[in-house]
Structure formats: C-alpha cells, structure tokens
Scaffold this active site. Structure first.
Site, mmCIF file in Angstrom:
data_model
loop_
_atom_site.group_PDB
_atom_site.id
_atom_site.type_symbol
_atom_site.label_atom_id
_atom_site.label_comp_id
_atom_site.label_asym_id
_atom_site.label_seq_id
_atom_site.Cartn_x
_atom_site.Cartn_y
_atom_site.Cartn_z
ATOM 1 N N ASP A 233 0.736 -1.384 0.290
ATOM 2 C CA ASP A 233 0.186 -0.130 -0.279
ATOM 3 C C ASP A 233 1.087 1.577 -0.334
ATOM 4 O O ASP A 233 2.129 1.543 0.403
ATOM 5 C CB ASP A 233 -1.167 0.101 1.235
ATOM 6 N N ASP A 235 0.961 4.940 2.202
ATOM 7 C CA ASP A 235 1.083 5.701 3.883
ATOM 8 C C ASP A 235 1.780 6.818 3.621
ATOM 9 O O ASP A 235 2.314 7.095 3.236
ATOM 10 C CB ASP A 235 1.559 4.835 4.821
ATOM 11 N N ASP A 325 -3.068 4.555 2.615
ATOM 12 C CA ASP A 325 -3.317 5.024 4.422
ATOM 13 C C ASP A 325 -3.063 6.244 4.019
ATOM 14 O O ASP A 325 -1.922 6.308 3.953
ATOM 15 C CB ASP A 325 -2.495 4.163 5.582
HETATM 16 N N1 DCT Z 1 1.305 0.249 12.156
HETATM 17 C C1 DCT Z 1 1.912 1.243 13.078
HETATM 18 N N2 DCT Z 1 0.896 0.365 14.355
HETATM 19 C C2 DCT Z 1 -0.106 -0.454 13.755
HETATM 20 C C3 DCT Z 1 0.560 -1.510 12.837
HETATM 21 C C4 DCT Z 1 1.208 -0.664 11.775
HETATM 22 O O1 DCT Z 1 2.361 2.278 13.681
HETATM 23 N N3 DCT Z 1 -0.738 -0.673 14.137
HETATM 24 C C5 DCT Z 1 3.190 1.486 11.172
HETATM 25 C C6 DCT Z 1 4.414 0.469 11.039
HETATM 26 C C7 DCT Z 1 3.919 0.369 9.554
HETATM 27 C C8 DCT Z 1 3.230 1.499 8.684
HETATM 28 O O2 DCT Z 1 2.907 1.807 10.091
HETATM 29 C C9 DCT Z 1 3.075 0.970 7.644
HETATM 30 O O3 DCT Z 1 2.508 0.155 7.893
HETATM 31 P P1 DCT Z 1 2.193 -1.538 6.518
HETATM 32 O O4 DCT Z 1 2.150 -0.580 5.480
HETATM 33 O O5 DCT Z 1 1.763 -1.715 6.233
HETATM 34 O O6 DCT Z 1 4.249 -1.099 6.157
HETATM 35 P P2 DCT Z 1 5.401 -1.458 4.976
HETATM 36 O O7 DCT Z 1 6.666 -1.572 5.662
HETATM 37 O O8 DCT Z 1 4.351 0.240 4.411
HETATM 38 O O9 DCT Z 1 4.895 -2.778 4.536
HETATM 39 P P3 DCT Z 1 4.009 -2.673 2.961
HETATM 40 O O10 DCT Z 1 5.775 -2.145 2.083
HETATM 41 O O11 DCT Z 1 4.101 -3.786 2.818
HETATM 42 O O12 DCT Z 1 2.748 -1.533 2.624
HETATM 43 MG MG MG Z 2 2.350 0.275 3.916
#
Ligand code: DCT
Ligand code: MG
Length: 401
Positions: A233, A235, A325
């Site tokens: 995704d 962020d 997100d």
């Molecule tokens: N995060 C957080 N609280 C949570 C879960 C996640 O603060 N309960 C944070 C940690 C990483 C960030 O949000 C983004 O999450 P992901 O999109 O799931 O991780 P990513 O490292 O961006 O992985 P991807 O590249 O697959 O999107």
């Molecule tokens: Mg991510």
C-alpha cells in the site's frame, strides 16, 4: 562478502560483527585486525538494516513459518521467527555456515534447525510441507482480500470454503463493506505498488491538500520512506500547523478525492486521541489519531511508465486500484507519528521494547512517557526521540528490520 562495504567500514572506523571479521580474516588477514568488533544487538533499533537483504533464502522461509504460526494464533513462535528474520536482514553478507548463526542474537533451536536444512539441502522440508498444506494455502488466499483477517479466514476454512468464489457465493457468508471492496479490487490490490505509483499518488494527494489549505503538510511514510521499491500500500501522514484542524483537513481531502472521481473506497476512523492518555504497551493496537483507509483509482497517464499490470497482460483498462492509508495527527505529535508510521513493524516493536525494558519509558505513535521523571518528553523531530532514548539516530533507509 561485500568488499566495498568492508572498506567503507574500515575507512569510517565503523564496527563490524565478529562474524564479519572472521570472514575478512580469510580474505585480507592483515586488514582485519584494524576493525573494532561489535556483537549485533538483539534490538532492531540498534541495528542498521537497509533494503538490501543478503539472506533472503532464510528470511523468506522464516516468513512462511511466522505466517503459519500467526494463522494458528501461536504468537510467541510467530514473533520468534519474525525476530530471527529481522536479525538476518541486518547481516550485510550471506550467512554460509551455521557456526556464524550461533553468534547472532534471537536465533533459537527451531530457527537454527530450519537454517541447517537450508544450508544442507538448499531448502527446508518443514517450510515446503507448510506451503503444500491445504489450510495454509486457503488462509493465505482468504487473508489476501482487503478486510479479511486470520479469524475470518479460519471461519471460512472451517465452513468448508476453498476458493474466493466459494466465499462470494456462500449464502452463509455476509461480507462487510471493506471486504466487498476487497473482493471488487482483489486483482489490483494484491499486485505490488511501485515507487513510481507511490510518488504519483503523493503528487495527487499533495495538490488536493494544498487546494484545501496552503499550510497542509503531507509526507510519504511506511515502506516507501524506508527506500523500498515496492509495497502493498502507500502510507501518508497529513497535518497542519492550524491547531485542531487536522481531522477536518483529512475529511476535506477525502471529499476532494471523491469529487475528482478517484475515490473507490473509504473507511474513515475519527480521532479518539486524548492528550492525557499514557502511551500503550501493545504495538498491535492502532493509534488514536484520525485516519482513513482508502482505495484510489490511479490512471496510467499519472504514472511515469504507466501503472503496474500483471506480467505481459493488458486488460484494456487505463487505470488500477491502489490501497492508500492516511493518518492525521496534530502537528505537536508529528515526530512520534512519523516515526511510528515509517516502520518497519519489527523496528517499531523493538523501539518500544527497548524504551520499556532499557529506559523505563513508554513509547507509541502519540508520545514518549518517562516513568522515572513521570513526564512526557517533547519532540519536534524524529532525532529528538532517538536522543531521549539514548539511541544513535537511524535514517529511515536503515530501519528495514
Ligand atoms: N503501524 C503502526 N501501528 C500498527 C501497524 C502498523 O504504527 N498497528 C505502522 C508501522 C508501519 C506503518 O504503520 C505502515 O504499515 P504497513 O503499510 O503495513 O507497512 P510497510 O512497512 O509500509 O509495508 P508495505 O511496504 O508492505 O506497505
Ligand atoms: Mg505500507
């Protein structure tokens, strides 16, 4: 061994691990004695982990093990494999002997046994057995749908569902709106998002935010901020110096996307943030800031080189759907939220564990509480938080634990 990395370490006087020194001894015996030695920390926030993984053969296997334990709700074993994978990601050369692993932290009997199989046979039979397992395959398939977690997946599996179509056609299955959107855009969403696509979305959101307020701040976080080329995704963190206006800004942003005709789905969570709440201890709990989980429509012409498509296919569409997100903290919490949302998850887990166990402090996306002084510690930048914790600052590119 990467000789470039080694000579850089020498020049900068950067410590290397004991194992790296053994390796170097074999190649350049006279040089190795000049290198200071450190043992890798058991905390990911004290290790440098770039996007370059020299031990994918092990970490991929560990990820399957961790996932399988997650599906069975064995949290301890799941975390053990995630920790072991994280340690191996920070070793800047391929581990070729099991002896090397005995000096690495967070590697237990089971993780070493899997490594041993891989070193001896090129693959792990335990992992292969899991990959062929019916239940694992179905849970993996069901959880690939946005909005379907391990519990729902397990329920569907127990109910005898085998395919995504089964779930769509079973009269006993009632999908919520998130899951409906997940099914509708399943093909697009399960395909990785590229950096070019993430940057294009950043541009679209930035323009939309500036159209609402000239003071709006939008920053790319998550894996792309850590330098990853692909993610599941995109962020973003959105804020404004106008106090108390951040949630309105987020709602207006979503509205603007809707009016542009690119909002395919929105799940908005209003802020439940209370300034007096102490940081929570569980990492898994989401933060209390206003946030929106979106699915956006991204056009070919908006992305350098066009949007990602399945290998060699063109389905006649000029767009794809992407999961996005956006979190909107108040500006005074910006540094904590940026640090939390930059990840990786393992890095965040260990930052919090380090704060609690080593410093008697509680850290989360909202703030940092010093249990000894009984006060919140302020931070304007991520650097301030590392300094409060007595940690060397690590650039996002080194947080890929
Ligand atoms: N995060 C957080 N609280 C949570 C879960 C996640 O603060 N309960 C944070 C940690 C990483 C960030 O949000 C983004 O999450 P992901 O999109 O799931 O991780 P990513 O490292 O961006 O992985 P991807 O590249 O697959 O999107
Ligand atoms: Mg991510």
């Amino acid at each position: 061994l990467d000789i470039g990395w080694f000579t850089d370490s020498m020049r900068e006087g950067r410590p290397v691990t004991l194992e790296a020194r053994h390796h170097i001894q074999d190649i350049l015996p006279e040089a190795s004695t000049h290198l200071p030695v450190v043992v890798l920390s058991r905390y990911a926030c004290q290790r440098r982990t770039s996007t370059e993984n020299h031990n994918e053969i092990f970490t991929d296997a560990f990820e399957v093990m961790a996932e399988s334990y997650e599906f069975s709700q064995c949290d301890g074993q799941c975390l053990a494999f995630r920790r072991a994978a994280s340690v191996l990601k920070s070793v800047p050369w391929p581990v070729e002997r099991l002896g090397a692993a005995t000096r690495l932290p967070c590697l237990g009997e089971h993780t070493r046994a899997v490594m041993e199989e891989i070193l001896q046979c090129g693959r792990s039979f335990e992992v292969e057995k899991i990959l062929c397992n019916d239940r694992y395959q179905r849970l993996k398939l069901f959880t690939s749908v946005f909005g379907v977690g391990p519990k729902t997946a397990e329920k569907w599996h127990r109910g005898g569902l085998r395919t995504l179509n089964d779930a769509l056609e079973d009269p006993g299955v009632e999908l919520n709106s998130m899951q409906k959107a997940g099914f509708r855009h399943h093909g697009d969403i399960s395909r990785a998002v590229s950096r070019a696509e993430a940057l294009a979305l950043g541009e679209i959101l930035h323009q939309a935010a500036l159209g609402i307020s000239a003071h709006a701040v939008l920053v790319l976080t998550g894996g792309f901020r850590r330098g990853k080329e692909f993610g599941h995704d995109v962020d973003f963190l959105l804020s404004t110096p106008e106090q108390g206006k951040e949630e309105t800004l987020l709602l207006s942003l979503v509205d603007s996307l809707r009016r542009q005709g690119i909002l395919l789905y929105c799940d908005h969570h209003p802020s439940t943030f209370d300034i007096n709440n102490l940081p929570g201890v569980s990492f898994e709990a989401m933060d209390h800031f206003a946030k929106s989980f979106l699915i956006l429509r991204l056009e070919d012409r908006q992305v350098e080189g066009g949007v990602q498509r399945p290998e060699g296919q063109h389905d006649g569409r000029s767009w794809r759907a992407v999961r996005v997100d956006v979190v909107a903290p108040p500006m005074e919490r910006y540094a904590f939220t940026l640090l939390g949302w930059t990840g990786s998850r393992q890095f965040e887990r260990d930052l919090r564990r380090f704060a609690r166990k080593e410093k008697r402090m509680l850290l989360d996306n909202h703030g940092l509480w010093d249990k000894t002084k009984k006060e919140f510690l302020p931070a304007e930048r991520e650097e301030d938080i590392f300094a409060h914790l007595g940690l060397e600052y690590l650039e996002p590119q080194l947080r890929n634990a």
